[in-house]
Design a protein around this motif. Structure first.
Motif, PDB file in Angstrom:
ATOM      1  N   ILE A   1       0.826  -1.204   0.000  1.00 58.07           N
ATOM      2  CA  ILE A   1       0.000   0.000   0.000  1.00 58.07           C
ATOM      3  C   ILE A   1       0.862   1.256   0.000  1.00 58.07           C
ATOM      4  CG2 ILE A   1      -0.159   0.072   2.520  1.00 58.07           C
ATOM      5  CD1 ILE A   1      -2.908   1.072  -0.002  1.00 58.07           C
ATOM      6  N   ILE A   2       2.075   1.141   0.562  1.00 62.78           N
ATOM      7  CA  ILE A   2       2.974   2.303   0.599  1.00 62.78           C
ATOM      8  C   ILE A   2       3.419   2.664  -0.810  1.00 62.78           C
ATOM      9  CG2 ILE A   2       5.170   3.188   1.452  1.00 62.78           C
ATOM     10  CD1 ILE A   2       4.829   1.305   3.866  1.00 62.78           C
ATOM     11  N   TRP A   3       3.833   1.654  -1.575  1.00 65.13           N
ATOM     12  CA  TRP A   3       4.249   1.901  -2.954  1.00 65.13           C
ATOM     13  C   TRP A   3       3.078   2.377  -3.805  1.00 65.13           C
ATOM     14  CZ3 TRP A   3       8.355   2.920  -5.677  1.00 65.13           C
ATOM     15  CH2 TRP A   3       8.314   2.785  -7.063  1.00 65.13           C
ATOM     16  N   ASP A   4       1.912   1.784  -3.585  1.00 62.03           N
ATOM     17  CA  ASP A   4       0.733   2.180  -4.360  1.00 62.03           C
ATOM     18  C   ASP A   4       0.331   3.623  -4.063  1.00 62.03           C
ATOM     19  OD1 ASP A   4       0.654  -0.377  -5.402  1.00 62.03           O
ATOM     20  OD2 ASP A   4      -0.844  -1.112  -3.972  1.00 62.03           O
ATOM     21  N   SER A   5       0.672   4.092  -2.868  1.00 56.74           N
ATOM     22  CA  SER A   5       0.286   5.451  -2.455  1.00 56.74           C
ATOM     23  C   SER A   5       1.450   6.423  -2.547  1.00 56.74           C
ATOM     24  CB  SER A   5      -0.238   5.427  -1.006  1.00 56.74           C
ATOM     25  OG  SER A   5      -1.256   4.480  -0.840  1.00 56.74           O
ATOM     26  N   ARG A   6       2.492   6.045  -3.270  1.00 55.25           N
ATOM     27  CA  ARG A   6       3.720   6.856  -3.294  1.00 55.25           C
ATOM     28  C   ARG A   6       3.481   8.274  -3.796  1.00 55.25           C
ATOM     29  NH1 ARG A   6       3.607   3.299  -7.408  1.00 55.25           N
ATOM     30  NH2 ARG A   6       4.111   3.982  -9.540  1.00 55.25           N
ATOM     31  N   ASP A   7       2.616   8.446  -4.795  1.00 56.30           N
ATOM     32  CA  ASP A   7       2.380   9.787  -5.328  1.00 56.30           C
ATOM     33  C   ASP A   7       1.761  10.698  -4.277  1.00 56.30           C
ATOM     34  OD1 ASP A   7       3.416   9.046  -7.759  1.00 56.30           O
ATOM     35  OD2 ASP A   7       1.473   8.632  -8.690  1.00 56.30           O
ATOM     36  N   VAL A   8       0.776  10.171  -3.546  1.00 56.01           N
ATOM     37  CA  VAL A   8       0.115  10.960  -2.505  1.00 56.01           C
ATOM     38  C   VAL A   8       1.094  11.305  -1.392  1.00 56.01           C
ATOM     39  CG1 VAL A   8      -1.689  10.936  -0.740  1.00 56.01           C
ATOM     40  CG2 VAL A   8      -2.143   9.962  -2.999  1.00 56.01           C
ATOM     41  N   LEU A   9       1.910  10.323  -0.995  1.00 58.91           N
ATOM     42  CA  LEU A   9       2.874  10.552   0.081  1.00 58.91           C
ATOM     43  C   LEU A   9       3.950  11.553  -0.338  1.00 58.91           C
ATOM     44  CD1 LEU A   9       3.310   6.894   1.380  1.00 58.91           C
ATOM     45  CD2 LEU A   9       2.016   8.745   2.455  1.00 58.91           C
ATOM     46  N   LEU A  10       4.426  11.456  -1.565  1.00 61.08           N
ATOM     47  CA  LEU A  10       5.451  12.388  -2.043  1.00 61.08           C
ATOM     48  C   LEU A  10       4.893  13.804  -2.166  1.00 61.08           C
ATOM     49  CD1 LEU A  10       7.270  10.201  -4.732  1.00 61.08           C
ATOM     50  CD2 LEU A  10       8.146  10.918  -2.497  1.00 61.08           C
ATOM     51  N   GLN A  11       3.645  13.915  -2.614  1.00 60.69           N
ATOM     52  CA  GLN A  11       3.017  15.238  -2.684  1.00 60.69           C
ATOM     53  C   GLN A  11       2.856  15.828  -1.291  1.00 60.69           C
ATOM     54  OE1 GLN A  11      -0.648  14.720  -4.855  1.00 60.69           O
ATOM     55  NE2 GLN A  11       0.401  14.081  -6.734  1.00 60.69           N
ATOM     56  N   GLY A  12       2.500  14.978  -0.322  1.00 57.37           N
ATOM     57  CA  GLY A  12       2.391  15.448   1.063  1.00 57.37           C
ATOM     58  C   GLY A  12       3.735  15.888   1.616  1.00 57.37           C
TER      59      GLY A  12
ATOM     60  N   PHE B   1      -7.554   1.300   5.493  1.00 50.63           N
ATOM     61  CA  PHE B   1      -7.574   0.639   6.800  1.00 50.63           C
ATOM     62  C   PHE B   1      -6.229  -0.012   7.132  1.00 50.63           C
ATOM     63  CE2 PHE B   1     -11.905   0.470   5.070  1.00 50.63           C
ATOM     64  CZ  PHE B   1     -12.573   1.206   6.034  1.00 50.63           C
ATOM     65  N   ARG B   2      -5.156   0.485   6.510  1.00 50.92           N
ATOM     66  CA  ARG B   2      -3.804  -0.006   6.781  1.00 50.92           C
ATOM     67  C   ARG B   2      -3.114   0.967   7.737  1.00 50.92           C
ATOM     68  NH1 ARG B   2      -3.442  -5.283   5.858  1.00 50.92           N
ATOM     69  NH2 ARG B   2      -4.599  -5.829   3.965  1.00 50.92           N
ATOM     70  N   VAL B   3      -3.434   0.811   9.025  1.00 49.38           N
ATOM     71  CA  VAL B   3      -2.966   1.767  10.021  1.00 49.38           C
ATOM     72  C   VAL B   3      -1.465   1.635  10.249  1.00 49.38           C
ATOM     73  CG1 VAL B   3      -3.190   2.555  12.401  1.00 49.38           C
ATOM     74  CG2 VAL B   3      -5.219   1.763  11.147  1.00 49.38           C
ATOM     75  N   LEU B   4      -1.010   0.432  10.570  1.00 50.36           N
ATOM     76  CA  LEU B   4       0.399   0.235  10.885  1.00 50.36           C
ATOM     77  C   LEU B   4       1.285   0.583   9.703  1.00 50.36           C
ATOM     78  CD1 LEU B   4       2.678  -0.767  12.727  1.00 50.36           C
ATOM     79  CD2 LEU B   4       2.213  -3.097  11.903  1.00 50.36           C
ATOM     80  N   GLU B   5       0.909   0.146   8.523  1.00 55.16           N
ATOM     81  CA  GLU B   5       1.727   0.390   7.342  1.00 55.16           C
ATOM     82  C   GLU B   5       1.877   1.878   7.063  1.00 55.16           C
ATOM     83  OE1 GLU B   5      -0.714  -1.742   7.655  1.00 55.16           O
ATOM     84  OE2 GLU B   5      -0.540  -3.487   6.328  1.00 55.16           O
ATOM     85  N   MET B   6       0.762   2.622   7.147  1.00 54.04           N
ATOM     86  CA  MET B   6       0.807   4.044   6.797  1.00 54.04           C
ATOM     87  C   MET B   6       1.504   4.875   7.878  1.00 54.04           C
ATOM     88  SD  MET B   6      -0.216   3.851   3.863  1.00 54.04           S
ATOM     89  CE  MET B   6       0.245   5.564   3.620  1.00 54.04           C
ATOM     90  N   LEU B   7       1.287   4.526   9.143  1.00 49.00           N
ATOM     91  CA  LEU B   7       1.983   5.252  10.205  1.00 49.00           C
ATOM     92  C   LEU B   7       3.491   4.981  10.140  1.00 49.00           C
ATOM     93  CD1 LEU B   7      -0.403   4.853  13.286  1.00 49.00           C
ATOM     94  CD2 LEU B   7      -0.095   6.843  11.814  1.00 49.00           C
ATOM     95  N   THR B   8       3.841   3.758   9.792  1.00 51.30           N
ATOM     96  CA  THR B   8       5.263   3.433   9.636  1.00 51.30           C
ATOM     97  C   THR B   8       5.867   4.200   8.471  1.00 51.30           C
ATOM     98  OG1 THR B   8       4.902   1.204  10.520  1.00 51.30           O
ATOM     99  CG2 THR B   8       6.925   1.574   9.258  1.00 51.30           C
ATOM    100  N   ALA B   9       5.138   4.239   7.352  1.00 52.15           N
ATOM    101  CA  ALA B   9       5.626   4.971   6.181  1.00 52.15           C
ATOM    102  C   ALA B   9       5.807   6.450   6.495  1.00 52.15           C
ATOM    103  CB  ALA B   9       4.639   4.797   5.018  1.00 52.15           C
ATOM    104  N   MET B  10       4.839   7.025   7.221  1.00 50.41           N
ATOM    105  CA  MET B  10       4.931   8.442   7.581  1.00 50.41           C
ATOM    106  C   MET B  10       6.152   8.690   8.460  1.00 50.41           C
ATOM    107  SD  MET B  10       2.066  10.937   9.323  1.00 50.41           S
ATOM    108  CE  MET B  10       1.817   9.915  10.761  1.00 50.41           C
TER     109      MET B  10
END
Length: 219
Positions: free
Chosen positions: A7-18, A184-193
């Protein structure tokens, strides 16, 4: 526990923009808060009681309020009280600049006051006006003394920008929380952040350490 780190790789554009928004907020805030802090510091050092009083009121008000409260107040109260509506991004910048300017003003004031009074007197004796002595003698010396402190303020500000996520400014924390809520990927997204913040913050922290070693003034 079923983890999906993809999910981190799939959301890379959103995370990089943030992440880019986080950096932009930090840079713009400091670009505005440095001159803002200088103005407030000079007002506090002024012999004009009105200017001094205004500066004291501004500095003590914003320095002693939690930043998140200033953000909420600017976003929710100002539109009702003053019939002024800012966008979420504008509100975030106003709150951050006011807060950091208050801290910067005390940093600048301490730096200026750390210069021996004899140097001001020597500049005045050479025929400089008080204004010229301030900008040609005191402030350049104070700049070296306050640079390490300003660098530390930068690091603190870089992390504090995450607070503007409460008013939906799409910086890194907000972007991560949005993906978390949708996936609903709480641990993955908090870790990525956390990892992204660390990767951006660690080099800056080491730069601040170098600035302290190189430019820190030891009496």
């Amino acid at each position: 526990m079923n983890l999906d780190w993809g999910i981190i790789w799939d959301s890379r554009d959103v995370l990089l923009q943030g992440a880019a928004m986080t950096i932009m907020l930090t840079v713009v805030t400091m670009l505005l808060a440095v001159p803002g802090g200088i103005v407030l510091a000079l007002m506090r050092l002024s012999s004009n009681r009105i200017a001094n009083g205004i500066a004291v009121a501004i500095v003590e008000f914003f320095r002693n309020l939690p930043l998140i409260l200033v953000i909420y107040w600017a976003f929710y109260v100002m539109p009702m009280a003053l019939d002024v509506q800012f966008s979420a991004l504008s509100t975030a910048l106003v709150a951050l600049v006011l807060n950091v300017s208050a801290y910067n003003s005390e940093t600048f004031r301490a730096g200026i006051n750390s210069i021996r009074k004899g140097q001001m007197e020597a500049a005045l004796a050479m025929g400089m006006s008080r204004h010229q002595a301030m900008f040609k003698v005191l402030i350049p010396q104070a700049a070296r003394r306050i640079l390490p402190v300003l660098a530390s303020t930068w690091i603190s500000l870089f992390k504090d920008t995450s607070l503007v996520s409460v008013i939906a400014v799409s910086e890194l924390a907000y972007a991560s929380m949005q993906v978390r809520a949708q996936s609903f990927r709480v641990l993955e997204m908090l870790t990525a952040m956390a990892v992204i913040y660390w990767l951006m913050g660690y080099p800056q922290a080491k730069l601040v350490d170098w600035i302290h070693r190189k430019y820190g003034v030891k009496e």
